[in-house]
Write a protein that holds these residues in place. Structure first.
Motif, PDB file in Angstrom:
ATOM      1  N   ASN A  10       0.850  -1.191   0.000  1.00 25.13           N
ATOM      2  CA  ASN A  10       0.000   0.000   0.000  1.00 25.13           C
ATOM      3  C   ASN A  10       0.882   1.235   0.000  1.00 25.13           C
ATOM      4  O   ASN A  10       1.668   1.449   0.932  1.00 25.13           O
ATOM      5  CB  ASN A  10      -0.893   0.024   1.240  1.00 25.13           C
ATOM      6  N   MET A  11       0.755   2.029  -1.047  1.00 27.73           N
ATOM      7  CA  MET A  11       1.508   3.274  -1.168  1.00 27.73           C
ATOM      8  C   MET A  11       0.521   4.419  -1.021  1.00 27.73           C
ATOM      9  O   MET A  11      -0.353   4.604  -1.869  1.00 27.73           O
ATOM     10  CB  MET A  11       2.213   3.336  -2.525  1.00 27.73           C
ATOM     11  N   VAL A  12       0.649   5.164   0.057  1.00 25.99           N
ATOM     12  CA  VAL A  12      -0.332   6.192   0.399  1.00 25.99           C
ATOM     13  C   VAL A  12       0.280   7.581   0.217  1.00 25.99           C
ATOM     14  O   VAL A  12       1.395   7.851   0.672  1.00 25.99           O
ATOM     15  CB  VAL A  12      -0.830   6.016   1.848  1.00 25.99           C
ATOM     16  N   VAL A  13      -0.468   8.449  -0.456  1.00 24.68           N
ATOM     17  CA  VAL A  13      -0.081   9.847  -0.636  1.00 24.68           C
ATOM     18  C   VAL A  13      -1.101  10.708   0.101  1.00 24.68           C
ATOM     19  O   VAL A  13      -2.304  10.574  -0.130  1.00 24.68           O
ATOM     20  CB  VAL A  13      -0.053  10.246  -2.124  1.00 24.68           C
ATOM     21  N   ARG A  89      -3.585  12.088  12.025  1.00 24.20           N
ATOM     22  CA  ARG A  89      -2.301  11.674  12.566  1.00 24.20           C
ATOM     23  C   ARG A  89      -1.763  10.491  11.781  1.00 24.20           C
ATOM     24  O   ARG A  89      -2.505   9.803  11.072  1.00 24.20           O
ATOM     25  CB  ARG A  89      -2.406  11.340  14.054  1.00 24.20           C
ATOM     26  N   VAL A  90      -0.473  10.280  11.938  1.00 20.26           N
ATOM     27  CA  VAL A  90       0.206   9.186  11.262  1.00 20.26           C
ATOM     28  C   VAL A  90       0.843   8.290  12.313  1.00 20.26           C
ATOM     29  O   VAL A  90       1.484   8.773  13.257  1.00 20.26           O
ATOM     30  CB  VAL A  90       1.295   9.715  10.302  1.00 20.26           C
ATOM     31  N   THR A  91       0.652   6.981  12.174  1.00 16.74           N
ATOM     32  CA  THR A  91       1.340   6.020  13.024  1.00 16.74           C
ATOM     33  C   THR A  91       2.419   5.337  12.191  1.00 16.74           C
ATOM     34  O   THR A  91       2.609   5.667  11.014  1.00 16.74           O
ATOM     35  CB  THR A  91       0.367   4.961  13.576  1.00 16.74           C
ATOM     36  N   ALA A  92       3.094   4.376  12.777  1.00 19.88           N
ATOM     37  CA  ALA A  92       4.155   3.681  12.055  1.00 19.88           C
ATOM     38  C   ALA A  92       3.617   2.789  10.952  1.00 19.88           C
ATOM     39  O   ALA A  92       4.374   2.358  10.072  1.00 19.88           O
ATOM     40  CB  ALA A  92       4.992   2.847  13.028  1.00 19.88           C
ATOM     41  N   THR A  93       2.306   2.550  10.960  1.00 17.87           N
ATOM     42  CA  THR A  93       1.736   1.624   9.972  1.00 17.87           C
ATOM     43  C   THR A  93       0.506   2.156   9.255  1.00 17.87           C
ATOM     44  O   THR A  93       0.064   1.555   8.281  1.00 17.87           O
ATOM     45  CB  THR A  93       1.341   0.296  10.650  1.00 17.87           C
ATOM     46  N   SER A  94      -0.055   3.284   9.714  1.00 21.18           N
ATOM     47  CA  SER A  94      -1.308   3.739   9.096  1.00 21.18           C
ATOM     48  C   SER A  94      -1.475   5.243   9.194  1.00 21.18           C
ATOM     49  O   SER A  94      -0.834   5.913  10.012  1.00 21.18           O
ATOM     50  CB  SER A  94      -2.514   3.047   9.747  1.00 21.18           C
ATOM     51  N   VAL A  95      -2.351   5.749   8.334  1.00 20.41           N
ATOM     52  CA  VAL A  95      -2.801   7.136   8.392  1.00 20.41           C
ATOM     53  C   VAL A  95      -4.189   7.134   9.011  1.00 20.41           C
ATOM     54  O   VAL A  95      -5.075   6.408   8.551  1.00 20.41           O
ATOM     55  CB  VAL A  95      -2.859   7.767   6.987  1.00 20.41           C
ATOM     56  N   VAL A  96      -4.386   7.910  10.059  1.00 23.51           N
ATOM     57  CA  VAL A  96      -5.662   7.956  10.764  1.00 23.51           C
ATOM     58  C   VAL A  96      -6.387   9.238  10.380  1.00 23.51           C
ATOM     59  O   VAL A  96      -5.857  10.340  10.550  1.00 23.51           O
ATOM     60  CB  VAL A  96      -5.468   7.898  12.286  1.00 23.51           C
ATOM     61  N   LEU A  97      -7.602   9.085   9.845  1.00 22.25           N
ATOM     62  CA  LEU A  97      -8.383  10.241   9.415  1.00 22.25           C
ATOM     63  C   LEU A  97      -9.150  10.842  10.588  1.00 22.25           C
ATOM     64  O   LEU A  97      -9.298  10.227  11.644  1.00 22.25           O
ATOM     65  CB  LEU A  97      -9.344   9.838   8.302  1.00 22.25           C
ATOM     66  N   ALA A  98      -9.660  12.046  10.386  1.00 27.87           N
ATOM     67  CA  ALA A  98     -10.362  12.758  11.451  1.00 27.87           C
ATOM     68  C   ALA A  98     -11.550  11.966  11.973  1.00 27.87           C
ATOM     69  O   ALA A  98     -11.882  12.047  13.152  1.00 27.87           O
ATOM     70  CB  ALA A  98     -10.807  14.128  10.960  1.00 27.87           C
ATOM     71  N   GLY A  99     -12.191  11.183  11.131  1.00 25.74           N
ATOM     72  CA  GLY A  99     -13.340  10.397  11.557  1.00 25.74           C
ATOM     73  C   GLY A  99     -12.987   9.058  12.175  1.00 25.74           C
ATOM     74  O   GLY A  99     -13.871   8.296  12.559  1.00 25.74           O
ATOM     75  N   GLU A 102      -8.779   4.241   9.450  1.00 26.27           N
ATOM     76  CA  GLU A 102      -7.347   4.022   9.321  1.00 26.27           C
ATOM     77  C   GLU A 102      -7.013   3.490   7.931  1.00 26.27           C
ATOM     78  O   GLU A 102      -7.659   2.566   7.437  1.00 26.27           O
ATOM     79  CB  GLU A 102      -6.839   3.048  10.385  1.00 26.27           C
ATOM     80  N   ILE A 103      -5.995   4.091   7.309  1.00 35.32           N
ATOM     81  CA  ILE A 103      -5.523   3.663   5.998  1.00 35.32           C
ATOM     82  C   ILE A 103      -4.127   3.072   6.182  1.00 35.32           C
ATOM     83  O   ILE A 103      -3.183   3.811   6.466  1.00 35.32           O
ATOM     84  CB  ILE A 103      -5.462   4.844   5.009  1.00 35.32           C
ATOM     85  N   PRO A 104      -3.972   1.758   6.063  1.00 42.10           N
ATOM     86  CA  PRO A 104      -2.640   1.174   6.261  1.00 42.10           C
ATOM     87  C   PRO A 104      -1.698   1.543   5.119  1.00 42.10           C
ATOM     88  O   PRO A 104      -2.126   1.759   3.986  1.00 42.10           O
ATOM     89  CB  PRO A 104      -2.917  -0.333   6.267  1.00 42.10           C
ATOM     90  N   TYR A 105      -0.420   1.653   5.443  1.00 42.72           N
ATOM     91  CA  TYR A 105       0.559   1.954   4.397  1.00 42.72           C
ATOM     92  C   TYR A 105       1.837   1.148   4.604  1.00 42.72           C
ATOM     93  O   TYR A 105       2.206   0.813   5.724  1.00 42.72           O
ATOM     94  CB  TYR A 105       0.894   3.453   4.368  1.00 42.72           C
TER      95      TYR A 105
END
Length: 394
Positions: A10-13, A89-99, A102-105
């Motif tokens: 998963n490549m997240v921008v 916010r960003v964790t070591a494994t995912s992007v967390v949206l305001a709602g 979680e989007i894993p990357y």
């Protein structure tokens, strides 16, 4: 997104403006047949920021500056996915949206940019552009109406945004009095003095006044309530009917604070990056994250904040992701900072392409043209980004 097959990355921008959009395109070309590319974007539409100074003044095509994202969600195991939401916010494994979503990357590219110099903050400090097309176009229409009824317009800020707004007001409404106020003695002060000289010569030719080397303290209503007064820090005042503030961009780096706080310069808010464009924590207590990159205006690359130099950053990141995936330990590519350059409108048609000298004592590259597009490329960009969509309200 459907279950990811083994080996699929998963490549997240985060951020789909000029640079983030370019990153998505390059990732799809390089990896889209086998891996997932996810764009996380808070705005309802692509915002053609280069046109924003123009639509602050000239009415009739502000809708075209907000373009539908030409992306569709996919339910396949690989391909492109657009997720509308604000990264909190960003964790070591995912992007967390305001709602809370979680989007894993596996690889992350932060391309969130800055808040932008907004001419919509007409009563004081500039404000961030909003995320909704209908709301923002209504704001631009209101500003256009304010400019139209004013006899004297004061523009605060001598960067590219303010310079272009001043030129557009004066050319579209030649009878109006226009004054540009800038805290430094040099407009376009990140560039060689030759650009300042060119702009000031053009200002003098068309009748734009300047107040340079004076910082604005505040803007208040005039005593009769019919106009505005710009109070300067040294006690001076500038009278106007309409005040357009074009200052105050802010790096949108906050989502990274949760992952690597020392990778953000506390003085500026920009993300520290290595020459490889991987984030660069400055504290030994913050771990390295070789799979997290920052590019464009949010990143402290040393480059001028503009789309063109950032496009070259995309090439570096894509090449480095490939090398990291191959795992052969090859040396990563490094970004080479070019001289600052800009394509600056000097009115409704005239513009200058300007690049700083390559070396100290050298001469800048200067090219002036008189073939500008009134809509600042809105129609052309709409056709490319939203093919087949002809309803500009969409």
């Amino acid at each position: 997104m459907a279950t990811t097959p083994e080996g699929t990355k998963n490549m997240v921008v985060i951020g789909g403006s000029y640079v983030g959009g370019k990153a998505v395109e390059e990732l799809i070309t390089a990896f889209g047949d086998k891996h997932n590319v996810v764009l996380v974007e808070k705005n309802s539409h692509f915002q053609h920021l280069f046109a924003f100074p123009r639509i602050s003044v000239v009415p009739g095509f502000e809708r075209k500056a907000f373009i539908p994202f030409g992306l569709t969600s996919t339910d396949g195991t690989t391909g492109l996915r657009l997720v509308r939401g604000a990264a909190e916010r960003v964790t070591a494994t995912s992007v967390v949206l305001a709602g809370g979503q979680e989007i894993p990357y596996d690889f992350l590219i932060l391309a969130t940019g800055t808040s932008g110099s907004s001419a919509l903050g007409a009563e004081g400090p500039s404000q961030s552009f909003g995320t909704d097309k209908k709301i923002e176009t209504a704001k631009f229409k209101a500003l256009q109406a304010e400019v139209e009824k004013a006899n004297r317009v004061a523009v605060v800020g001598g960067g590219a945004y303010g310079v272009q707004v001043a030129f557009d007001v004066k050319e579209y409404y030649p009878a109006k009095s226009v004054v540009l106020i800038h805290s430094r003695t040099q407009v376009m002060n990140r560039f060689d003095i030759a650009l300042h000289d060119l702009v000031l010569s053009k200002f003098e030719k068309v009748g734009i006044e300047t107040v340079l080397g004076h910082r604005v303290k505040k803007v208040r209503d005039s005593e009769d309530g019919k106009g505005k007064v710009v109070e300067l820090m040294d006690g001076g005042e500038v009278q106007a009917d309409c005040v357009i503030s074009c200052t105050g961009s802010r790096p949108l780096s906050a989502p990274l604070l949760s992952l690597s706080p020392s990778a953000i310069d506390p003085a500026t808010g920009y993300v520290r990056v290595k020459p490889t464009l991987q984030i660069h924590p400055s504290s030994a207590t913050d771990p390295e994250y070789p799979n997290v990159f920052a590019i464009g205006d949010v990143a402290d690359t040393g480059a001028h904040k503009a789309a063109r130099p950032a496009f070259a950053q995309v090439d570096v990141v894509v090449a480095n992701i490939r090398r990291l995936m191959e795992g052969k330990g090859e040396k990563l590519d490094e970004y080479v900072v070019p001289p600052a350059g800009i394509h600056l409108a000097l009115g409704l048609r005239e513009s200058v392409k300007f690049m700083n000298p390559w070396r100290k004592g050298g001469k800048p590259n200067v090219s002036v043209a008189d073939d500008g597009d009134l809509e600042m490329g809105c129609g052309r960009l709409w056709t490319r980004r939203a093919p087949g969509i002809t309803d500009y309200e969409s």
